[in-house]
Design a protein around this motif. Structure first.
Motif, short mmCIF file in Angstrom:
data_model
loop_
_atom_site.label_atom_id
_atom_site.label_comp_id
_atom_site.label_asym_id
_atom_site.label_seq_id
_atom_site.Cartn_x
_atom_site.Cartn_y
_atom_site.Cartn_z
N ALA A 25 7.27 -29.62 5.61
CA ALA A 25 6.23 -30.45 4.66
C ALA A 25 6.33 -31.76 5.40
N VAL A 26 5.45 -32.68 5.78
CA VAL A 26 5.49 -33.96 6.03
C VAL A 26 4.46 -34.75 5.06
N VAL A 27 5.20 -35.51 4.03
CA VAL A 27 4.35 -36.04 3.13
C VAL A 27 4.62 -37.71 3.29
N THR A 28 3.57 -38.38 3.41
CA THR A 28 3.45 -39.74 3.34
C THR A 28 2.93 -40.46 2.19
N SER A 29 3.71 -41.58 1.75
CA SER A 29 2.88 -42.30 0.73
C SER A 29 3.00 -43.79 1.26
N GLY A 30 1.71 -44.47 1.22
CA GLY A 30 1.39 -45.71 2.01
C GLY A 30 0.74 -46.61 0.91
N ASP A 31 1.01 -47.92 1.12
CA ASP A 31 0.31 -48.88 0.70
C ASP A 31 -1.24 -49.15 1.10
N TYR A 32 -1.64 -48.47 1.97
CA TYR A 32 -2.86 -48.38 2.67
C TYR A 32 -4.10 -47.26 2.06
N GLU A 33 -3.32 -46.56 1.18
CA GLU A 33 -4.26 -45.35 0.61
C GLU A 33 -5.42 -46.17 -0.40
N ARG A 34 -4.80 -46.57 -1.38
CA ARG A 34 -5.74 -47.22 -2.40
C ARG A 34 -5.06 -48.77 -2.66
N TYR A 35 -5.73 -49.58 -2.55
CA TYR A 35 -5.43 -50.99 -2.64
C TYR A 35 -6.78 -51.99 -2.71
N PHE A 36 -6.31 -53.20 -3.04
CA PHE A 36 -7.02 -54.23 -2.86
C PHE A 36 -6.38 -55.67 -2.62
N ILE A 37 -7.22 -56.51 -1.86
CA ILE A 37 -6.43 -57.69 -1.33
C ILE A 37 -7.25 -58.87 -2.11
N LEU A 38 -6.25 -59.57 -2.78
CA LEU A 38 -6.73 -60.93 -3.44
C LEU A 38 -5.80 -62.23 -3.07
N ASN A 39 -6.62 -63.25 -2.70
CA ASN A 39 -5.81 -64.20 -2.31
C ASN A 39 -4.75 -64.09 -1.34
N GLY A 40 -5.30 -63.06 -0.32
CA GLY A 40 -4.11 -62.73 0.89
C GLY A 40 -3.13 -61.96 0.24
N ARG A 41 -3.05 -61.26 -0.79
CA ARG A 41 -1.97 -60.51 -1.40
C ARG A 41 -2.55 -59.01 -1.50
#
Ligand code: AMP
Ligand code: MG
Length: 339
Positions: free
Chosen positions: A242-258
């Motif tokens: 199994a090759v499993v990835t967790s990422g900060d790009y899967e669900r996110y929002f950007i507010l004031n550049g963060r």
């Protein structure tokens, strides 16, 4: 003379040719059977080769809706929703599958010192990442209050009656960090049970390679580039893993550049820092899913040490885009960088 030589060669080459065709025929000429569906909030594709592939794929794709029906926090009748509704007031009997996934999640919570916590529900609800049109950073007092309801130590389980009790009102289970990995592993088991020797489950960041590629080589699995998700950072080759990835790009929002993403640190109440993505390679899909979330929360140094303790492999993209791995990663897996 020339002709005679040719014919003699052809004569000796013939049996070898037949042998080669007979050996490669099932893999090379068989068409893959593939089904794609949307389930568990993601696009899922199940592919298999061989004579039983059609029936195998048809049964394997059903696993995802089945697991979602049991473990989604958003379906009123799921085991998880029923446990959450009776938080602080009563025990709830759950299916054996939910019970076993929750037991593994609680074990990971203990092992990771609470970095992974299946009672993360109140924080997930408060942030609502990926679920709201106008996302906002919650107020600090709301974060503190939600954090006070997150504690895997306050989950009681009764294995004999398969019952679960959350000790305080407002507590809530969320199995989002493990359910997909569990389902993908189960779908792979279905393929194997049907005798499939070559198959691939792709459940949005949760990949399971069944056997080898039909051409008799390992499968190539692409690891997404966390800052250009249409491109791959590189490819690893794996068989039966199994090759499993967790990422900060899967669900996110950007507010004031963060960037505010969906993997939350129970100790701060905010999205976990220090990582862009974590990929775990392990024989068990569920274990890899638990670990990918745990390692993400632990951060690069502690996360890599933690993965090493379990003898699983990890590939991390840290918050500056640097690539880090467990020792020996590139010796075990052929890595081909993306363009
Ligand atoms: P994954 O993509 O497997 O890392 O899972 C992320 C999902 O797990 C989130 O969308 C939440 O539902 C849940 N989650 C977020 N933070 C945590 C945490 N610290 N421990 C366990 N589950 C979490
Ligand atoms: Mg996970």
């Amino acid at each position: 003379m020339f002709f005679a030589l040719r014919s003699r060669r052809a004569h000796t080459a013939l049996p070898l040719l037949f042998f080669v065709i007979a050996v490669t025929l099932p893999g090379c000429t068989a068409q893959p059977v593939s089904e794609t569906l949307f389930s568990m909030d993601t696009v899922i594709t199940v592919t298999a080769y061989g004579p039983r592939a059609k029936a195998a794929v048809a049964e394997a794709v059903r696993v995802f809706d089945h697991v979602d029906t049991l473990m989604s926090a958003y379906r009123n009748t799921s085991d998880v929703a029923r446990v959450n509704r009776l938080a602080g007031s009563g025990w709830v009997t759950v299916s054996s599958e939910t019970f076993s996934v929750l037991t593994s999640a609680l074990a990971m919570a203990r092992q990771s010192g609470g970095a992974f916590d299946p009672t993360i529900g109140p924080l997930v609800r408060l942030w609502g990442i990926g679920a709201r049109k106008n996302p906002a950073v919650p107020r600090p007092d709301a974060i503190r209050s939600a954090m006070s309801k997150v504690s895997y130590r306050r989950v009681k389980v009764d294995p004999v009656a398969r019952r679960v009790f959350l000790e305080e009102p407002g507590m809530a289970l969320d199995l989002g960090g493990v359910a997909k990995g569990y389902a993908a592993g189960k779908a792979a088991e279905v393929l194997r049970r049907h005798g499939v020797k070559h198959g691939l489950i792709d459940a949005g960041g949760n990949i399971v390679a069944v056997g080898q590629h039909p051409e008799g080589r390992p499968w190539n699995v692409g690891i997404r580039n966390p800052r250009n998700t249409g491109a791959v950072l590189g490819m690893v080759t794996v068989s039966n893993m199994a090759v499993v990835t967790s990422g900060d790009y899967e669900r996110y929002f950007i507010l004031n550049g963060r960037r505010y993403h969906h993997i939350l640190d129970p100790r701060t109440g905010y999205p976990a820092q220090g990582m862009r993505s974590v990929t775990i390679i392990a024989p068990s899909s569920m274990q890899a899913d638990l670990m990918s979330t745990a390692v993400f929360v632990l951060g690069p140094e502690r996360g890599l040490r933690f993965a090493g303790r379990f003898e699983v492999d990890a590939l991390i993209v840290d918050s500056s885009g640097g690539l880090r791995t467990t020792p020996g990663f590139f010796a075990r897996y052929h890595w081909q960088p993306g363009q």
